[in-house]
Design an enzyme around this catalytic site. Sequence first.
Site, PDB file in Angstrom:
ATOM      1  N   GLU A 151       5.503  -9.377  15.085  1.00  0.00           N
ATOM      2  CA  GLU A 151       4.936  -9.835  16.351  1.00  0.00           C
ATOM      3  C   GLU A 151       5.280 -11.304  16.587  1.00  0.00           C
ATOM      4  O   GLU A 151       5.622 -11.711  17.690  1.00  0.00           O
ATOM      5  CB  GLU A 151       3.417  -9.635  16.340  1.00  0.00           C
ATOM      6  CG  GLU A 151       2.768  -9.920  17.664  1.00  0.00           C
ATOM      7  CD  GLU A 151       1.286  -9.617  17.655  1.00  0.00           C
ATOM      8  OE1 GLU A 151       0.638  -9.917  18.658  1.00  0.00           O
ATOM      9  OE2 GLU A 151       0.771  -9.101  16.644  1.00  0.00           O
TER      10      GLU A 151
ATOM     11  N   ARG B 100       0.813  -1.222   0.000  1.00  0.00           N
ATOM     12  CA  ARG B 100       0.000   0.000   0.000  1.00  0.00           C
ATOM     13  C   ARG B 100       0.844   1.268   0.000  1.00  0.00           C
ATOM     14  O   ARG B 100       0.376   2.329  -0.406  1.00  0.00           O
ATOM     15  CB  ARG B 100      -1.003  -0.036   1.157  1.00  0.00           C
ATOM     16  CG  ARG B 100      -2.063  -1.123   0.940  1.00  0.00           C
ATOM     17  CD  ARG B 100      -3.047  -1.213   2.086  1.00  0.00           C
ATOM     18  NE  ARG B 100      -2.435  -1.489   3.360  1.00  0.00           N
ATOM     19  CZ  ARG B 100      -2.223  -2.699   3.872  1.00  0.00           C
ATOM     20  NH1 ARG B 100      -2.580  -3.765   3.204  1.00  0.00           N
ATOM     21  NH2 ARG B 100      -1.661  -2.849   5.050  1.00  0.00           N
TER      22      ARG B 100
END
Length: 170
Positions: free
Chosen positions: A95, A58
């Site tokens: 993460e 994006r």
Amino acid sequence: MDLKNLIRDIPDFPKPGILFRDITTLLRDPAGLKYSIDTLADKVVDLQPQYIVGMESRGFIFGAALAYQMGIGFIPVRKPGKLPAAVRSIDYALEYGTDRLEIHADAFTPGNRILIVDDLIATGGTAAATAKLLQELGGELVGCAFVIELDALNGRSHLPNVPIISLVHY
């Protein structure tokens, strides 16, 4: 213009407990897209970048449009194996696990002024890794610009001490 009205919330995506901020609804709105690019251009023009760097995927959308608007070049930062010439790469923590980003080794000349652009900053891992990669290649990072910033995740604390511009804060 209230860009939040053009950004759709998708609960439990990509996994339960995550509230995804979907910019596809902003992209399909001609006035919202134009406002986003024009506003980013107004906010970063004084940084005098020579190149915009956008991260897959994006960041390509907003970064390329902003580079066009400002009359400067666009440099993509991609996932591994997508760039055809010699690359420099960086691994960074997610993460759960790690990921890697790559840039053409000859994407810019050392000393060039570079602005990082992406749709969203959350934890800051992707932008921080990109900043480190640019600096390793001798680029002068002049700032970072995002359409959306998730303030509670404090991603900006992981970025170098440069101007950070965000149009929408959650």
